[in-house]
Design a protein around this motif. Structure first.
Motif, PDB file in Angstrom:
ATOM      1  N   LYS A  97       0.841  -1.193   0.000  1.00 34.85           N
ATOM      2  CA  LYS A  97       0.000   0.000   0.000  1.00 34.85           C
ATOM      3  C   LYS A  97       0.875   1.240   0.000  1.00 34.85           C
ATOM      4  O   LYS A  97       1.939   1.260   0.608  1.00 34.85           O
ATOM      5  CB  LYS A  97      -0.874   0.053   1.251  1.00 34.85           C
ATOM      6  CG  LYS A  97      -2.019  -0.885   1.261  1.00 34.85           C
ATOM      7  CD  LYS A  97      -2.844  -0.678   2.520  1.00 34.85           C
ATOM      8  CE  LYS A  97      -3.993  -1.639   2.569  1.00 34.85           C
ATOM      9  NZ  LYS A  97      -4.800  -1.461   3.766  1.00 34.85           N
ATOM     10  N   ILE A  98       0.403   2.267  -0.673  1.00 35.52           N
ATOM     11  CA  ILE A  98       1.028   3.584  -0.595  1.00 35.52           C
ATOM     12  C   ILE A  98       0.065   4.456   0.194  1.00 35.52           C
ATOM     13  O   ILE A  98      -1.063   4.682  -0.243  1.00 35.52           O
ATOM     14  CB  ILE A  98       1.273   4.179  -1.990  1.00 35.52           C
ATOM     15  CG1 ILE A  98       2.234   3.303  -2.787  1.00 35.52           C
ATOM     16  CG2 ILE A  98       1.793   5.605  -1.885  1.00 35.52           C
ATOM     17  CD1 ILE A  98       2.364   3.710  -4.238  1.00 35.52           C
ATOM     18  N   ALA A  99       0.484   4.891   1.368  1.00 35.74           N
ATOM     19  CA  ALA A  99      -0.367   5.714   2.220  1.00 35.74           C
ATOM     20  C   ALA A  99       0.264   7.092   2.364  1.00 35.74           C
ATOM     21  O   ALA A  99       1.433   7.218   2.713  1.00 35.74           O
ATOM     22  CB  ALA A  99      -0.544   5.071   3.582  1.00 35.74           C
ATOM     23  N   VAL A 100      -0.518   8.115   2.081  1.00 36.41           N
ATOM     24  CA  VAL A 100      -0.055   9.491   2.199  1.00 36.41           C
ATOM     25  C   VAL A 100      -0.791  10.113   3.380  1.00 36.41           C
ATOM     26  O   VAL A 100      -2.020  10.256   3.352  1.00 36.41           O
ATOM     27  CB  VAL A 100      -0.340  10.278   0.900  1.00 36.41           C
ATOM     28  CG1 VAL A 100       0.105  11.717   1.042  1.00 36.41           C
ATOM     29  CG2 VAL A 100       0.321   9.612  -0.291  1.00 36.41           C
ATOM     30  N   HIS A 101      -0.046  10.465   4.418  1.00 29.52           N
ATOM     31  CA  HIS A 101      -0.619  11.099   5.608  1.00 29.52           C
ATOM     32  C   HIS A 101      -0.801  12.582   5.297  1.00 29.52           C
ATOM     33  O   HIS A 101       0.174  13.295   5.068  1.00 29.52           O
ATOM     34  CB  HIS A 101       0.299  10.874   6.795  1.00 29.52           C
ATOM     35  CG  HIS A 101      -0.274  11.249   8.116  1.00 29.52           C
ATOM     36  ND1 HIS A 101      -1.614  11.333   8.354  1.00 29.52           N
ATOM     37  CD2 HIS A 101       0.313  11.553   9.292  1.00 29.52           C
ATOM     38  CE1 HIS A 101      -1.829  11.676   9.609  1.00 29.52           C
ATOM     39  NE2 HIS A 101      -0.655  11.825  10.198  1.00 29.52           N
TER      40      HIS A 101
END
Length: 165
Positions: A97-101
């Motif tokens: 997964k690519i998660a951008v906070h």
């Protein structure tokens, strides 16, 4: 955290060989393996007969793999999810997964093909929008990205060059 939007992706659009071609190859391999098994003489001690079964099992395994990656047979595994705090991109069973906070984002650049996030530490993350399954899904994703950007006070630059806040 409740999702604002979750749209499906088409992972086969970013492969070198399309899903249709992969599926055709697997069907050909399965037919070839079955043909070899059916036309082989009934001698069960033949080593080639064992190899034909191994080939058939590997072809079936590859069929399950491409079905899992490219269809929703095993549930939606490729998606773009937008929550009030994160933007998450998942491209299939076997990819991370690519998660951008969003608290770490200083600027968002939206183009028709992708959303680029500039982070506080100077790095950049990008999420592909061209992989979204439908035009409605693309529109919803862009609207929700703009909504969370406005909530967090993140400046958004769209491809026309205008800035929104």
């Amino acid at each position: 955290m409740k999702s604002l939007a979750r749209v499906g992706l088409r992972p086969s659009r970013d492969h070198r060989i399309s899903f249709g071609v992969q599926l055709a190859l697997v069907v050909l391999w399965l037919a070839y393996g079955l043909f070899l098994i059916m036309t082989e003489p009934g001698n069960s001690t033949n080593d080639r007969h064992f190899i034909h079964y191994v080939f058939l099992i590997l072809a079936l395994g590859y069929l399950v793999f491409i079905l899992a990656q490219n269809t929703s047979v095993f549930g939606r595994q490729s998606y773009l999810e937008i929550t009030p705090a994160y933007v998450v991109e998942k491209r299939g069973h076997f990819k991370k997964k690519i998660a951008v906070h969003l608290q770490d984002v200083t600027e968002i650049n939206l183009t028709p093909a992708q959303a680029r996030f500039s982070m506080r530490d100077g790095s950049r993350c990008q999420v592909s929008l061209k992989l979204i399954s439908t035009r409605k899904g693309q529109r919803v994703a862009k609207e929700k990205i703009l909504e969370v950007a406005e909530k967090h006070g993140i400046p958004v630059t769209e491809n026309s060059g205008t800035s929104r806040r």
